[in-house]
Scaffold this motif. Structure first.
Motif, short mmCIF file in Angstrom:
data_model
loop_
_atom_site.label_atom_id
_atom_site.label_comp_id
_atom_site.label_asym_id
_atom_site.label_seq_id
_atom_site.Cartn_x
_atom_site.Cartn_y
_atom_site.Cartn_z
N THR A 57 0.85 -1.19 0.00
CA THR A 57 0.00 0.00 0.00
C THR A 57 0.88 1.24 0.00
N ASN A 58 0.42 2.26 -0.73
CA ASN A 58 1.13 3.53 -0.74
C ASN A 58 0.11 4.66 -0.70
N HIS A 59 0.41 5.67 0.11
CA HIS A 59 -0.41 6.89 0.18
C HIS A 59 0.37 8.02 -0.48
N ALA A 60 -0.33 8.88 -1.22
CA ALA A 60 0.32 10.01 -1.87
C ALA A 60 -0.71 11.11 -2.11
N ASP A 61 -0.21 12.25 -2.59
CA ASP A 61 -1.11 13.37 -2.85
C ASP A 61 -1.71 13.35 -4.25
N SER A 62 -1.32 12.36 -5.08
CA SER A 62 -1.92 12.21 -6.40
C SER A 62 -2.07 10.72 -6.72
N VAL A 63 -2.99 10.43 -7.63
CA VAL A 63 -3.24 9.06 -8.05
C VAL A 63 -1.96 8.46 -8.64
N GLU A 64 -1.30 9.21 -9.49
CA GLU A 64 -0.10 8.71 -10.17
C GLU A 64 1.00 8.36 -9.18
N LYS A 65 1.22 9.21 -8.19
CA LYS A 65 2.26 8.93 -7.19
C LYS A 65 1.88 7.73 -6.32
N ALA A 66 0.60 7.60 -6.01
CA ALA A 66 0.15 6.46 -5.20
C ALA A 66 0.38 5.15 -5.94
N ILE A 67 0.06 5.14 -7.23
CA ILE A 67 0.23 3.94 -8.05
C ILE A 67 1.71 3.59 -8.17
N LYS A 68 2.52 4.56 -8.53
CA LYS A 68 3.96 4.33 -8.72
C LYS A 68 4.60 3.84 -7.43
N GLY A 69 4.24 4.46 -6.31
CA GLY A 69 4.81 4.06 -5.02
C GLY A 69 4.44 2.64 -4.64
N ALA A 70 3.18 2.28 -4.84
CA ALA A 70 2.74 0.92 -4.50
C ALA A 70 3.40 -0.11 -5.42
N ALA A 71 3.56 0.23 -6.70
CA ALA A 71 4.21 -0.68 -7.64
C ALA A 71 5.68 -0.88 -7.27
N ASP A 72 6.37 0.20 -6.91
CA ASP A 72 7.77 0.09 -6.49
C ASP A 72 7.90 -0.76 -5.23
N LYS A 73 6.99 -0.57 -4.29
CA LYS A 73 7.01 -1.38 -3.07
C LYS A 73 6.76 -2.85 -3.40
#
Length: 105
Positions: free
Chosen positions: A73-89
């Motif tokens: 799971t990743n939290h971010a201030d934009s959809v794109e950042k949330a997706i990228k962060g969760a994928a990297d994790k």
């Protein structure tokens, strides 16, 4: 790699989000493409109509051969950042899980 989506946010661009998800996930996890049997992606806006820091949440669950399901799971201030962060994790989690499997054999 089959990807299923669950999008719970006010963004009307669900098709754009799904296309972005697919591209990011395929690129980030391509090393494990032959091992992954399914991916489920959950996207939510935790504040609804209100804005706030890190209010977009992306959870990715992967089913891969030889492993129990893995979720990040990743939290971010934009959809794109949330997706990228969760994928990297997820990439890191799979590297760790498969690394442990190799060490045990």
């Amino acid at each position: 790699m089959q990807i299923q989506f669950s999008i719970d946010c006010k963004d009307n661009g669900h098709e754009r989000i799904e296309n972005y998800f697919t591209t990011v996930i395929n690129e980030t996890l391509k090393r494990y493409d032959d091992k992954i049997t399914g991916v489920t992606v959950h996207l939510a806006d935790e504040n609804g109509d209100k804005t706030g820091p890190d209010d977009k949440r992306c959870t990715i669950e992967v089913h891969a051969m030889g492993l129990n399901p893995v979720a990040t799971t990743n939290h971010a201030d934009s959809v794109e950042k949330a997706i990228k962060g969760a994928a990297d994790k997820m990439k890191n989690a799979l590297e760790h899980a498969y690394g442990k499997l190799q060490k045990s054999h």
